[in-house]
Write an enzyme that holds these catalytic residues in place. Structure first.
Site, PDB file in Angstrom:
ATOM      1  N   THR A 242       1.021   1.471  -1.662  1.00 13.30           N
ATOM      2  CA  THR A 242       2.348   0.879  -1.866  1.00 13.30           C
ATOM      3  C   THR A 242       2.423  -0.015  -3.105  1.00 13.30           C
ATOM      4  O   THR A 242       3.513  -0.410  -3.513  1.00 13.30           O
ATOM      5  CB  THR A 242       2.780   0.072  -0.617  1.00 13.30           C
ATOM      6  OG1 THR A 242       1.745  -0.867  -0.317  1.00 13.30           O
ATOM      7  CG2 THR A 242       2.976   0.995   0.560  1.00 13.30           C
TER       8      THR A 242
ATOM      9  N   TYR B  49      -6.847  -4.784   1.758  1.00 15.28           N
ATOM     10  CA  TYR B  49      -7.612  -4.039   2.755  1.00 15.28           C
ATOM     11  C   TYR B  49      -8.317  -2.817   2.143  1.00 15.28           C
ATOM     12  O   TYR B  49      -9.238  -2.275   2.742  1.00 15.28           O
ATOM     13  CB  TYR B  49      -6.673  -3.501   3.858  1.00 15.28           C
ATOM     14  CG  TYR B  49      -6.194  -4.494   4.876  1.00 15.28           C
ATOM     15  CD1 TYR B  49      -6.425  -5.861   4.761  1.00 15.28           C
ATOM     16  CD2 TYR B  49      -5.501  -4.045   6.008  1.00 15.28           C
ATOM     17  CE1 TYR B  49      -5.962  -6.743   5.724  1.00 15.28           C
ATOM     18  CE2 TYR B  49      -5.047  -4.925   6.972  1.00 15.28           C
ATOM     19  CZ  TYR B  49      -5.266  -6.275   6.830  1.00 15.28           C
ATOM     20  OH  TYR B  49      -4.802  -7.136   7.799  1.00 15.28           O
ATOM     21  N   GLY B  50      -7.864  -2.390   0.968  1.00 13.48           N
ATOM     22  CA  GLY B  50      -8.252  -1.076   0.418  1.00 13.48           C
ATOM     23  C   GLY B  50      -9.741  -0.827   0.315  1.00 13.48           C
ATOM     24  O   GLY B  50     -10.191   0.316   0.369  1.00 13.48           O
TER      25      GLY B  50
ATOM     26  N   ASP C 187       2.148  -5.142   6.271  1.00 12.49           N
ATOM     27  CA  ASP C 187       1.266  -4.722   5.174  1.00 12.49           C
ATOM     28  C   ASP C 187       0.159  -5.761   5.013  1.00 12.49           C
ATOM     29  O   ASP C 187       0.327  -6.926   5.381  1.00 12.49           O
ATOM     30  CB  ASP C 187       2.040  -4.584   3.858  1.00 12.49           C
ATOM     31  CG  ASP C 187       1.137  -4.083   2.730  1.00 12.49           C
ATOM     32  OD1 ASP C 187       0.246  -3.265   2.999  1.00 12.49           O
ATOM     33  OD2 ASP C 187       1.311  -4.535   1.586  1.00 12.49           O
TER      34      ASP C 187
ATOM     35  N   CYS D 120       1.529   0.371   4.852  1.00 13.61           N
ATOM     36  CA  CYS D 120       0.261   0.217   4.137  1.00 13.61           C
ATOM     37  C   CYS D 120      -0.525   1.494   4.380  1.00 13.61           C
ATOM     38  O   CYS D 120      -0.760   1.868   5.533  1.00 13.61           O
ATOM     39  CB  CYS D 120      -0.476  -1.001   4.717  1.00 13.61           C
ATOM     40  SG  CYS D 120      -2.174  -1.203   4.136  1.00 13.61           S
ATOM     41  N   ASN D 121      -0.905   2.166   3.302  1.00 16.16           N
ATOM     42  CA  ASN D 121      -1.624   3.427   3.460  1.00 16.16           C
ATOM     43  C   ASN D 121      -3.002   3.219   4.071  1.00 16.16           C
ATOM     44  O   ASN D 121      -3.451   4.016   4.893  1.00 16.16           O
ATOM     45  CB  ASN D 121      -1.775   4.119   2.101  1.00 16.16           C
ATOM     46  CG  ASN D 121      -0.502   4.800   1.680  1.00 16.16           C
ATOM     47  OD1 ASN D 121      -0.253   5.937   2.045  1.00 16.16           O
ATOM     48  ND2 ASN D 121       0.345   4.099   0.929  1.00 16.16           N
ATOM     49  N   THR D 122      -3.691   2.154   3.665  1.00 10.61           N
ATOM     50  CA  THR D 122      -5.036   1.923   4.180  1.00 10.61           C
ATOM     51  C   THR D 122      -4.984   1.701   5.689  1.00 10.61           C
ATOM     52  O   THR D 122      -5.773   2.278   6.440  1.00 10.61           O
ATOM     53  CB  THR D 122      -5.672   0.708   3.475  1.00 10.61           C
ATOM     54  OG1 THR D 122      -5.575   0.897   2.064  1.00 10.61           O
ATOM     55  CG2 THR D 122      -7.127   0.569   3.843  1.00 10.61           C
TER      56      THR D 122
END
Lengths: 283, 283
Positions: free
Chosen positions: A202, A51-52, A19, A82-84
């Site tokens: 997250t 990172y978003g 992440d 991590c979604n991004t």
């Protein structure tokens, strides 16, 4: 180094969990609960988090560095928790880099399993996605939903203040509640028929209690931790050749690009346990 | 590359202005107004911003990389237009790295000139410092004040939500005002005799109007932009050998570690003008 390690595939190795920062610990927490016998290496790129808000190129570059590092540590399987990173880097890594770097290894993300569950739980076929600016702009949730549930209406909402609220523990007050309410109301105003919402970052499960307070009771709210855990167990059952190279001694290791003491202090809040970390450089 | 450039010192070069992200543009804005004939290169490490929450080691490493990059572009003089970098990296760079890397070049920060003005404006000798977690923890303002104004009482307040509020333009609403009021009240409660406050983060001037609304009228509020500009003019008068190698054609160049389009869009808001940027890698 990676090629060399490919030749030693027979030795069992931990699963890598990556992440940008601390949020992935909410995923790791569920992985440990559901798969306590497996070994995990957590790598947080805290020195360059979050990172978003970053661009595609930067997120791809940083994520690839992390995956290569986890490969060099032996991991045969890496989860981008991590979604991004899943939204902006996973596809390119799977399609362009893996065949070249390590054709026998696997990198999995959190979006595909989340989308599967999101579609299965909605009755109205109107769902909502709450995420970072990066995740929303990537339109990854829209694209995955279109593949699996083409007749669904998916509405997104970027919540750029939520990660700082979580990281600074500023969400249980009037200011924090303002920003939580703002984005929930904004999303619901865009589509009143939404009956299921996914927390597609997250960090957001930490806000769950506060979100629930402003969300109508009939709307389901989904976190990703247990979804990713179930999906990983299922994946390993379907791919015994990968499961076979996963070591299982219930071992946990933590690496961070930041200072060890900062990481240990903050991570223990997310994971609700004391832990020891080691420093690692990524560039 | 630096040694090579040291040999070409005779050619005049722009002044380098470094910040972790966009905040330093509030300093650059004042430099351009006060010294319109000088050339400036702005370097924003946006791909790794913000620095405010990072550890000493990481901030030092990233700042040194930026200074070396600006040196390699020819700059003889670099201004760290970032309180966190000035607090955590400047002294080590000046004392340890400069003698080795480029003994004829100079790196200046924003804290020393700010402290000089802060002390000169206060009558009660009780002053307040609003900054990031990194700046506050470094205690740089406390140490500099102790040197110049040993009989002053300095009280600090870390405002970790303020940078995200500025970057997401979320400060002119109820949520933003909550966090602005929270930290102003918290600081004033620690010392009621404070008569002068400094905005010790280059993002904070954007919040000035909102801060003024909750601050008692008799309390002076200081931004750093014009302080740094006056101090730099004064420095160049006292160091004609440095002024001599500063090029003066009113030229501006912008470099970012992030995507160019993201930078150009956000930077134009801070600088209130359109601009063109170029990408640069730092590690």
């Amino acid at each position: 180094m990676i090629n060399k390690l490919n030749n030693t595939i027979s030795s069992k190795q931990p699963i890598g969990v990556f992440d940008s920062g601390y949020g992935g610990l909410t995923i790791l927490d569920e992985l440990i609960k559901s798969m306590p016998e497996y070994d995990f290496i957590y790598l947080g790129d805290n020195a360059r988090a979050p990172y978003g808000t970053r661009s595609f190129d930067v997120i791809y570059e940083y994520t690839l560095q992390a995956v290569e590092k986890l490969f060099s540590m032996g991991c045969q399987l890496v989860v981008l928790a991590c979604n991004t990173a899943s939204a902006k880097a996973l596809r390119t890594i799977q399609q362009r880099d893996l065949p070249r770097l390590a054709p026998n290894r696997r990198v999995l993300g959190v979006i595909r399993p989340s989308v599967e569950v999101l579609g299965s739980l909605s009755k109205s076929k109107h769902v909502g996605v709450l995420g970072t600016v990066g995740t929303v702009r990537s339109e990854s949730y829209l694209m995955e939903m279109a593949k699996l549930y083409p007749d669904f209406i998916v509405t997104q909402e970027a919540c750029p203040t939520w990660v700082p609220l979580v990281e600074n523990r500023e969400f249980e007050n009037e200011g924090g509640r303002y920003f939580i309410k703002k984005h929930i109301e904004s999303l619901m105003a865009k589509d009143e028929l939404i009956d299921t919402l996914i927390l597609a970052c997250t960090h957001y499960p930490i806000l769950q209690n506060e979100i629930r307070k402003v969300l109508p009771d009939h709307i389901k709210l989904i976190s990703q931790g247990n979804i990713v855990a179930s999906s990983l167990i299922d994946y390993l059952e379907r791919h015994p050749e990968i499961d076979e190279v996963c070591s299982k001694q219930g071992m946990l290791k933590f690496y961070t690009t930041e200072s060890i003491s900062d990481f240990e202090e903050k991570a223990s809040v997310f994971l609700k346990r004391e832990l020891k970390a080691q420093h690692i450089a990524l560039n």
